[in-house]
Scaffold this motif. Sequence first.
Motif, PDB file in Angstrom:
ATOM      1  N   PRO A  64      20.010  34.725 -32.681  1.00  0.00           N
ATOM      2  CA  PRO A  64      19.475  33.653 -31.842  1.00  0.00           C
ATOM      3  C   PRO A  64      18.000  33.441 -32.150  1.00  0.00           C
ATOM      4  N   GLY A  65      17.492  32.255 -31.937  1.00  0.00           N
ATOM      5  CA  GLY A  65      16.068  31.972 -32.132  1.00  0.00           C
ATOM      6  C   GLY A  65      15.234  32.989 -31.381  1.00  0.00           C
ATOM      7  N   LEU A  66      14.124  33.410 -32.001  1.00  0.00           N
ATOM      8  CA  LEU A  66      13.267  34.433 -31.395  1.00  0.00           C
ATOM      9  C   LEU A  66      12.382  33.801 -30.320  1.00  0.00           C
ATOM     10  N   ILE A  67      11.926  34.645 -29.409  1.00  0.00           N
ATOM     11  CA  ILE A  67      11.094  34.185 -28.288  1.00  0.00           C
ATOM     12  C   ILE A  67       9.859  35.079 -28.190  1.00  0.00           C
ATOM     13  N   ASP A  68       8.696  34.464 -28.153  1.00  0.00           N
ATOM     14  CA  ASP A  68       7.448  35.203 -27.964  1.00  0.00           C
ATOM     15  C   ASP A  68       6.905  34.867 -26.575  1.00  0.00           C
ATOM     16  N   CYS A  69       6.806  35.867 -25.731  1.00  0.00           N
ATOM     17  CA  CYS A  69       6.389  35.649 -24.330  1.00  0.00           C
ATOM     18  C   CYS A  69       4.876  35.665 -24.139  1.00  0.00           C
ATOM     19  N   HIS A  70       4.117  35.771 -25.220  1.00  0.00           N
ATOM     20  CA  HIS A  70       2.659  35.772 -25.060  1.00  0.00           C
ATOM     21  C   HIS A  70       2.022  35.092 -26.270  1.00  0.00           C
ATOM     22  N   THR A  71       1.911  33.780 -26.197  1.00  0.00           N
ATOM     23  CA  THR A  71       1.233  33.039 -27.262  1.00  0.00           C
ATOM     24  C   THR A  71       0.133  32.168 -26.656  1.00  0.00           C
ATOM     25  N   HIS A  72      -0.726  31.700 -27.553  1.00  0.00           N
ATOM     26  CA  HIS A  72      -1.736  30.684 -27.201  1.00  0.00           C
ATOM     27  C   HIS A  72      -1.703  29.627 -28.304  1.00  0.00           C
ATOM     28  N   LEU A  73      -0.746  28.721 -28.206  1.00  0.00           N
ATOM     29  CA  LEU A  73      -0.533  27.750 -29.298  1.00  0.00           C
ATOM     30  C   LEU A  73      -1.647  26.733 -29.433  1.00  0.00           C
ATOM     31  N   THR A  74      -2.576  26.703 -28.472  1.00  0.00           N
ATOM     32  CA  THR A  74      -3.600  25.666 -28.512  1.00  0.00           C
ATOM     33  C   THR A  74      -4.936  26.162 -29.048  1.00  0.00           C
TER      34      THR A  74
ATOM     35  N   ASN B  92       3.947  26.262 -37.385  1.00  0.00           N
ATOM     36  CA  ASN B  92       3.987  27.585 -38.016  1.00  0.00           C
ATOM     37  C   ASN B  92       4.814  28.569 -37.194  1.00  0.00           C
ATOM     38  N   THR B  93       4.723  28.431 -35.883  1.00  0.00           N
ATOM     39  CA  THR B  93       5.467  29.329 -34.994  1.00  0.00           C
ATOM     40  C   THR B  93       6.973  29.090 -35.130  1.00  0.00           C
ATOM     41  N   LEU B  94       7.345  27.828 -35.114  1.00  0.00           N
ATOM     42  CA  LEU B  94       8.771  27.496 -35.271  1.00  0.00           C
ATOM     43  C   LEU B  94       9.275  27.937 -36.645  1.00  0.00           C
ATOM     44  N   GLY B  95       8.470  27.716 -37.654  1.00  0.00           N
ATOM     45  CA  GLY B  95       8.858  28.105 -39.013  1.00  0.00           C
ATOM     46  C   GLY B  95       9.060  29.605 -39.161  1.00  0.00           C
ATOM     47  N   ALA B  96       8.421  30.375 -38.283  1.00  0.00           N
ATOM     48  CA  ALA B  96       8.578  31.836 -38.307  1.00  0.00           C
ATOM     49  C   ALA B  96       9.828  32.281 -37.553  1.00  0.00           C
TER      50      ALA B  96
ATOM     51  N   ILE C 131       6.732  15.845 -32.497  1.00  0.00           N
ATOM     52  CA  ILE C 131       6.270  16.856 -33.445  1.00  0.00           C
ATOM     53  C   ILE C 131       7.200  18.068 -33.370  1.00  0.00           C
ATOM     54  N   SER C 132       7.139  18.917 -34.401  1.00  0.00           N
ATOM     55  CA  SER C 132       8.008  20.098 -34.445  1.00  0.00           C
ATOM     56  C   SER C 132       7.304  21.291 -33.829  1.00  0.00           C
ATOM     57  N   GLY C 133       8.034  22.020 -33.017  1.00  0.00           N
ATOM     58  CA  GLY C 133       7.476  23.226 -32.424  1.00  0.00           C
ATOM     59  C   GLY C 133       8.506  23.882 -31.537  1.00  0.00           C
ATOM     60  N   PRO C 134       8.157  25.065 -31.032  1.00  0.00           N
ATOM     61  CA  PRO C 134       9.102  25.783 -30.164  1.00  0.00           C
ATOM     62  C   PRO C 134       9.188  25.168 -28.768  1.00  0.00           C
ATOM     63  N   ARG C 135      10.243  25.497 -28.060  1.00  0.00           N
ATOM     64  CA  ARG C 135      10.301  25.181 -26.627  1.00  0.00           C
ATOM     65  C   ARG C 135       9.165  25.954 -25.971  1.00  0.00           C
TER      66      ARG C 135
END
Length: 400
Positions: free
Chosen positions: A47-57, A85-89, A116-120
């Motif tokens: 399943p797609g991975l989930i990171d619970c602590h990011t700062h995408l901005t 980049n996050t989605l691509g990872a 645009i492309s990116g994670p939920r």
Amino acid sequence: MIDTEIGVVLNNKMILIENDTIKKIADNIEIPKNALVIDLSNATVLPGLIDCHTHLTFQSGDNYYEMFRKSIVDYAVLAPSYAKNTLGAGFTSVRDVGAESFLDVALKKAIDDGKISGPRMQTATYYISSTGGHGDLVGFSPRLSFNNGPKEMTGIADGVDDVRQKVRYLIKHGAGVIKFGASAGVLSEEESVGAPQYSQEEMNAIVSEAKMWGRKTCAHAHGAKAINMAIKSGVASVEHGSFVDDEGIALMRKNGTYLVADIYVDDYILAEYGKLGFPEDIINKEKIVGLIQRQNFQKAHKAGVKIAFGSDAGVYPHGWNGKQFYHMVKWGMTPMQAIQSATINASDLMGWEDKVGSIAVGKYADIIAVVGNPIDDIKLLENVQFVMKGGEVFKNLIEK
Ligand code: ARG
């Protein structure tokens, strides 16, 4: 195919996807006419991975002074590349825990609208901080202070009434989760790394107010005292958790609190932040935290504390999130447990357990793949070769 709910690897599975949703999983499915077939039979599917602590901005891991030179518009221009980049990872969902000017909400909207492309994204908007806390700007002249601007455009709040008002204001403008600073931090110039920065009453007020509005709360906390205060206030997760003590471990077990420990980033900070112009005081703080955080992560995991994957991406370059898996395994998890922390546990923490976190009928078709078996070599997850989000292929380096 890795079944993250049971924690087993299954062979020869077919997955039927309709629009953005998984419709059927079986050994043999009759392929509907006009179906697009993606053959990943030489790969392991997760399943797609989930990171619970990011700062995408933002990306502080670029250069210290850049952080002060860049305007919010600069970051608005860059954030889509961080999301991509996050989605691509292979990270198809993130809990984003601190952003300025509601940039995270704008980013989420552009992603959800397919622009645009990116994670939920689950967005925290501003990090709620006491005056002088980790979310304030400390160590500079009073002329350079968040407090000089409009208070609405900061996360700073002091006192029970003020923190309640802040929670309401952030939710009004798109916070899907509430984040506050229970303790001091590393990458900020207050003296301490771990001292409490809110009273018990303030923490209780933040958590209960968020709860009333249907939001979970997470707390940045390094020091043991602040960790325990945060757990008692009812947070869903403790972020960092560096100096967690026996009482904290027992409390987390009792309350079902998740530990979200960013145990990769120490390597990056110690290797790069000197060169990037960060003050020595900050790097010295990292030296106090790095190793003990990893040891306490191991201790907490061993004691049965629930772990969700969270890496503090942005402190290091976005897209390197997968590097943390190796450290989680090095510090006591099985590869399957590390994968579960970034899938089924993460979705549970976010309250998204019906949507993501496993390859299951009715969930979003968020699916990734790597050639080889990450259960044998967890580092394979540092280079995810196939990424599908909501039934749409974002990346496919497997099928030629
Ligand atoms: N944002 C965190 C802080 O400044 C980063 C901590 C990084 N260090 C670590 N060992 N996890 O406190």
